[in-house]
Write an enzyme that holds these catalytic residues in place. Structure first.
Site, PDB file in Angstrom:
ATOM      1  N   GLY A  46       0.840  -1.194   0.000  1.00 21.08           N
ATOM      2  CA  GLY A  46       0.000   0.000   0.000  1.00 21.08           C
ATOM      3  C   GLY A  46       0.874   1.244   0.000  1.00 21.08           C
ATOM      4  O   GLY A  46       1.994   1.224   0.533  1.00 21.08           O
ATOM      5  N   CYS A  94       5.613  -0.154   7.113  1.00 15.87           N
ATOM      6  CA  CYS A  94       5.308   1.014   6.284  1.00 15.87           C
ATOM      7  C   CYS A  94       6.533   1.347   5.448  1.00 15.87           C
ATOM      8  O   CYS A  94       7.659   1.329   5.952  1.00 15.87           O
ATOM      9  CB  CYS A  94       4.956   2.195   7.185  1.00 15.87           C
ATOM     10  SG  CYS A  94       4.589   3.701   6.290  1.00 15.87           S
ATOM     11  N   HIS A 136      -4.621   1.983   7.615  1.00 11.77           N
ATOM     12  CA  HIS A 136      -3.232   2.438   7.703  1.00 11.77           C
ATOM     13  C   HIS A 136      -2.973   3.538   6.653  1.00 11.77           C
ATOM     14  O   HIS A 136      -2.420   4.593   6.959  1.00 11.77           O
ATOM     15  CB  HIS A 136      -2.295   1.233   7.478  1.00 11.77           C
ATOM     16  CG  HIS A 136      -0.843   1.567   7.346  1.00 11.77           C
ATOM     17  ND1 HIS A 136       0.119   1.036   8.175  1.00 11.77           N
ATOM     18  CD2 HIS A 136      -0.167   2.350   6.457  1.00 11.77           C
ATOM     19  CE1 HIS A 136       1.308   1.510   7.818  1.00 11.77           C
ATOM     20  NE2 HIS A 136       1.162   2.296   6.776  1.00 11.77           N
TER      21      HIS A 136
HETATM   22 NI    NI Z   1       2.476   3.366   5.533  1.00 11.58          NI
END
Ligand code: NI
Length: 175
Positions: A46, A94, A136
């Site tokens: 993502g 992330c 998120h």
């Molecule tokens: Ni992220």
């Protein structure tokens, strides 16, 4: 398409609140194409536009498994309409906090509304990994990182780890 640079913590741009997209056009799609290529190259599942320095409410995602066909998804101006009380703990990572993983709890099901690649409005329920990932990424649109859900100590440890890795990489490049 082009691979763009992913901003890392503690870059202050990541704390910025992104603006809604007013019209889904070819420029929007060109940006989303770049974002997807950047995400695949990283690799990640993502990416929010602010992570490549563009403060617009745009997310790309691909949750297909390793042996499955790619399944790119595009979210413009996403909103959460409803969620459930049950929290789902998930170990998150992330691309702006590379090589750091920690468990975060979020609602395990959320009803979302967004515009797709062609500007068509979609409303649907997301659950499990999909729910975790969209929440998120939507946090990014509000300048929130997953490490902001952790204790101050863990957050500082994560940022220091990223800074050290960046310094080591710069040193290596200089040698
Ligand atoms: Ni992220």
């Amino acid at each position: 398409m082009a691979i763009r640079e992913i901003l890392l913590v503690p870059n202050p741009q990541l704390k910025q609140v992104s603006e809604p997209v007013e019209r889904v056009d070819d420029d929007t799609r060109a940006l989303m194409d770049d974002m997807l290529e950047t995400m695949y190259d990283a690799p990640g599942i993502g990416l929010a536009a602010i992570q490549v320095g563009v403060p617009l409410r745009i997310i790309v995602m691909d949750l297909a498994g390793k042996d499955e066909e790619p399944k790119p998804q595009y979210f413009i101006n996403p909103e959460i309409l409803e969620d459930v009380e049950e929290l789902l703990p998930w170990e998150e990572g992330c691309l702006s906090v590379p090589d750091y993983y920690e468990e975060v709890e979020r609602p395990g099901r959320v009803k979302i509304r967004y515009l797709d690649y062609h500007g068509k409005q979609i409303t649907e329920w997301a659950e499990d990994l999909y729910a975790v990932c969209i929440q998120h990424e939507m946090d990014h649109l509000n300048g929130v990182l997953f490490i902001d859900h952790l204790s101050r100590l863990k957050r500082q440890r994560a940022i220091r780890k990223v800074q050290k890795a960046a310094r080591d990489k710069a040193l290596e490049a200089a040698e």
